[in-house]
Design an enzyme around this catalytic site. Sequence first.
Site, PDB file in Angstrom:
ATOM      1  CG  HIS A 141      -1.975  -1.360   8.062  1.00 37.05           C
ATOM      2  ND1 HIS A 141      -2.352  -2.198   9.065  1.00 37.05           N
ATOM      3  CD2 HIS A 141      -2.805  -1.636   7.020  1.00 37.05           C
ATOM      4  CE1 HIS A 141      -3.350  -2.966   8.660  1.00 37.05           C
ATOM      5  NE2 HIS A 141      -3.644  -2.657   7.408  1.00 37.05           N
ATOM      6  CE1 TYR A 178     -11.985  -6.383   5.683  1.00 35.78           C
ATOM      7  CE2 TYR A 178     -10.353  -5.416   7.137  1.00 35.78           C
ATOM      8  CZ  TYR A 178     -11.443  -5.284   6.308  1.00 35.78           C
ATOM      9  OH  TYR A 178     -12.012  -4.055   6.108  1.00 35.78           O
ATOM     10  CD  GLU A 226     -11.737   3.067  16.029  1.00 36.96           C
ATOM     11  OE1 GLU A 226     -10.863   3.930  16.260  1.00 36.96           O
ATOM     12  OE2 GLU A 226     -11.942   2.083  16.761  1.00 36.96           O
ATOM     13  CE1 TYR A 229      -6.678   9.480  20.736  1.00 31.76           C
ATOM     14  CE2 TYR A 229      -9.016   9.258  20.205  1.00 31.76           C
ATOM     15  CZ  TYR A 229      -7.952  10.022  20.652  1.00 31.76           C
ATOM     16  OH  TYR A 229      -8.163  11.326  21.046  1.00 31.76           O
ATOM     17  CD  GLN A 261      -2.503  -1.431   2.652  1.00 33.12           C
ATOM     18  OE1 GLN A 261      -2.184  -0.762   3.631  1.00 33.12           O
ATOM     19  NE2 GLN A 261      -3.394  -2.402   2.719  1.00 33.12           N
TER      20      GLN A 261
END
Length: 470
Positions: free
Chosen positions: A249, A364, A343, A353, A184
């Site tokens: 990520h 997943y 979120e 968090y 990614q």
Amino acid sequence: MGRYKLGFFSLLAIFTLGGFVLWCDENENEDATSFGTAPENYAKLCASCHGIHQESFINREWMFGNQKPNLIHSITYGQLDLGMVPFEQLLSTQEISEMADFILARAKEGNHFVPVSGPEINVSEKVNFRVDTIVDGLDIPWGLTFLPNGDLLITERSGKLFRFSNGTLSEPISGLPNVISYGQGGLMDIALHPDYEKNGWIYMTYSKAAPNGKREGSTAVCRAKLDGNTLTQLEDIFVAQPYSSKGQHWGSKLAFDDKGHVFFGVGDRGQRDVNPQTLTNHCGKIHRIMDDGKIPADNPFVHEENAMPSIYSYGHRNPQGTAIHPITGELWESEHGPRGGDEINRIQPGLNYGWPVISYGINYNGTTFTDLTAKDGMEQPIHYYDPSIAPCGMTFVTGNRYKGWENNLLLGSLSFRYLERVELEGNKVVHTEKLLPEIGRVRNVKVSPDGYIYVAIEKPGKILKLYPVN
Ligand code: HEC
């Protein structure tokens, strides 16, 4: 194709009724039974990452081979470094075999789901608008920002930066940092310094190769000045530690406040259990640095031993949206959670968090990793998405061009291919609306200095502009 077909036709009905997009379906005679449970399993387990119509497999350059056994291998054991999860525990050998047939058949058919131009005017709850494609021919546009003269700078994840000026796209701009593009990662966000007109600084985030020469990367923030179509005075002002061979990520959307701070997230880099809950590394965190990379003296962990001083908040999975609230001046963030746990958060300095100790989602591949959705000392999201929309890019609607949308939040949905509009009352979400259904994988959304909404969609990559018409 049993239930899949039904789903598609109900969607078709909704979109046609809504008058947004017309669809052509040349696919009516497909053998309804040959793929067994695959369509159903696909919709449930794969669509959120690979697209409801298998978009990511159409005209694909296969990374691990285009033969059935290659697909079976990826589905069974995953491609862990890239974020492809293994399904050997969830699907039987036969289900995996049917799935491989299903994907290969669709890949061969090509794209039957091409939206043709809809009516001129999009009608939505509060604002009617026209959509113009202003830039075409891109692959995966990632970041966009507007120069004072109206030119648009666009990064492509592959590692290219373009200037769009007077209706034409430049050649790739030269002088970029050495970007590695895998998983990614790649060239990611871009933003101007709030005082750009005075100092000329342009900020970018990118995947930086490790100095050891291995295929390992890290999220970096650099800045440079633009001279014609060449970057000069390039310097890194932040390089996240540690480097990792994982491809997923990276986080990295940029936001500036009016006090000279730069905010950005770094994702957990696929190491959920190692990174987000420790302060000794940069991954799974939101960071705040000064515009030259220095650490603000009042950052929450500057006095904590062994803590990374740039950390502003922690316990994050993969932040893909950061924006300053136009009224409160606080930082808001959206992140890709696990399945059913994306979120929107309001970020306060020093707070945790919760990822992965608390979460509204599951893995997943269908397994669970926590039973907790709340815990003392951990913050609740302002809002979460189940099913996951894969929120990408987030901006507040500033200015007053779109009557009724003032100070709303807009988020792109990568997986469900639309633009999400969120109405807030104070810090509460009171209403949401889906705009631009099936427009494509939405990678980013920005409001220009003159108050227009721009949306970046990918594969094929385009930049769209929304003109209000009421
Ligand atoms: C959490 C996101 C996610 C989910 C869920 C997911 N995948 Fe993937 N998958 C990926 C990523 C990331 C890759 C790496 C290649 C890429 O970026 O497209 C990948 C790669 C693959 C590949 C190899 C492609 C190639 O080029 O060789 C296959 C086949 C595949 N996935 C099938 C599936 C199937 C079938 C499912 C559901 C049972 C599924 N995936 C669910 C993220 C996902």
